[in-house]
Design an enzyme around this catalytic site. Structure first.
Site, mmCIF file in Angstrom:
data_model
loop_
_atom_site.group_PDB
_atom_site.id
_atom_site.type_symbol
_atom_site.label_atom_id
_atom_site.label_comp_id
_atom_site.label_asym_id
_atom_site.label_seq_id
_atom_site.Cartn_x
_atom_site.Cartn_y
_atom_site.Cartn_z
ATOM 1 N N GLN A 33 34.600 36.390 47.766
ATOM 2 C CA GLN A 33 34.364 37.185 46.569
ATOM 3 C C GLN A 33 35.451 36.984 45.513
ATOM 4 O OE1 GLN A 33 31.738 38.911 45.549
ATOM 5 N NE2 GLN A 33 30.635 38.278 47.403
ATOM 6 N N SER A 34 36.015 35.809 45.473
ATOM 7 C CA SER A 34 37.104 35.514 44.551
ATOM 8 C C SER A 34 36.666 35.594 43.091
ATOM 9 C CB SER A 34 37.647 34.107 44.833
ATOM 10 O OG SER A 34 38.500 33.674 43.800
#
Length: 294
Positions: free
Chosen positions: A71-72
């Site tokens: 989920q960067s």
């Protein structure tokens, strides 16, 4: 100094937040809205990418590669920046692909990034292998480098222009890969910036001091480490409360990894501060949708 490529909309808004200020017991609270800077859903990484992408173009790169968690926010915005600039983008993400693409991961694909999963291998090892194979320019973890921290020197200068008596406020920001805090400290001074550690790097104090290359002693940095919890990917009760309070007082949404932790530190009073505060909203909204447990 390399000339940054234009990727965002500047200056970002500075908004008063009186209801949240009252909840926090502050005389004045402002939100520096770096979530509203235009590209790819917004976020603090855009200021850094303006410098790292400029450097990639300067050396003739046609492909950029970077890494992060599934989920960067940095990965998402690197993909968006590459699309804007006509570059190919490879994202090396930790672990294995999930059953369903949510949040930032969905947006990575929409922007045309190729995703490589690291599995059990170290991210840095996979990045090095893929970069060599593709002759790609490597953008470091979090987009943070001694060059890219200039993006938050720029932000601090914006803040001075937007806020009368800016020298009398403290700036609170989430501390991930360290570049945001380092740039703010370089321009505003070590006593006026508080970084709330989110657990992204093992030694945030050494990381920020290293980016500043001896400009400050690491022990002088104001870093709050109370909000890491069980780790970077976990959602704590304090963070959940911070998300709710901010949304219900100001209609502003935070993310569970970065801004949620920084606001949780303010709510819990875990570090000493004055009564005039600027809270840096560094973005990350798509990450909310990668946490179905919310």
């Amino acid at each position: 100094m390399i000339t940054p490529v234009p990727l965002g909309t500047w200056p970002t808004p500075l908004e008063a937040a009186p209801r949240l200020a009252a909840r926090l017991g502050l005389a004045e609270l402002w939100l520096k809205r770096d979530d509203l800077n235009g590209l790819g859903g917004g976020g603090n990484k855009i200021r850094k990418l303006q410098y790292t992408c400029a450097q990639a173009i300067a050396v003739g790169a046609t492909t950029v590669i970077t890494s992060g968690a599934p989920q960067s926010n940095h990965a998402r915005l690197t993909a968006a920046a590459a699309a804007r600039l006509g570059l190919s983008c490879v994202l090396v993400l930790a672990g294995s692909p999930p059953e369903r693409r949510r949040g930032n991961l969905l947006l990575d694909g929409l922007a045309g990034a190729e995703i490589v999963w690291s599995g059990d291998r170290p991210l840095a090892e996979v990045v090095a292998t893929e970069a060599e194979r593709r002759s790609a320019y490597v953008i470091p973890f979090g987009g943070t480098s001694p060059l890219s921290i200039q993006g938050y020197v720029d932000c601090a200068r914006e803040l001075r222009a937007q806020l009368p008596d800016a020298d009398g406020v403290e700036v609170v920001a989430a501390l991930g890969s360290g570049g945001t805090m380092a740039g703010l400290v370089r321009e505003l001074g070590v006593q006026r910036v508080v970084g709330v550690d989110v657990g992204a790097v093992p030694d945030p104090r050494a990381t920020v001091a290293g980016l500043l290359a001896g400009e400050v002693e690491s022990d002088a940095l104001r870093i709050d480490g109370t909000q890491v919890g069980a780790g970077y990917r976990t959602l704590t009760d304090a963070v959940r409360a911070a998300l709710e309070v901010t949304a219900r007082t100001e209609g502003v949404f935070l993310d569970p990894t970065y801004t949620g932790r920084a606001m949780a530190a303010l709510l819990t009073g875990s570090f000493p501060h004055g009564d005039r505060v600027v809270f840096l909203h560094s973005g990350g909204l798509p990450g909310l949708f990668g946490h179905p447990e919310l």
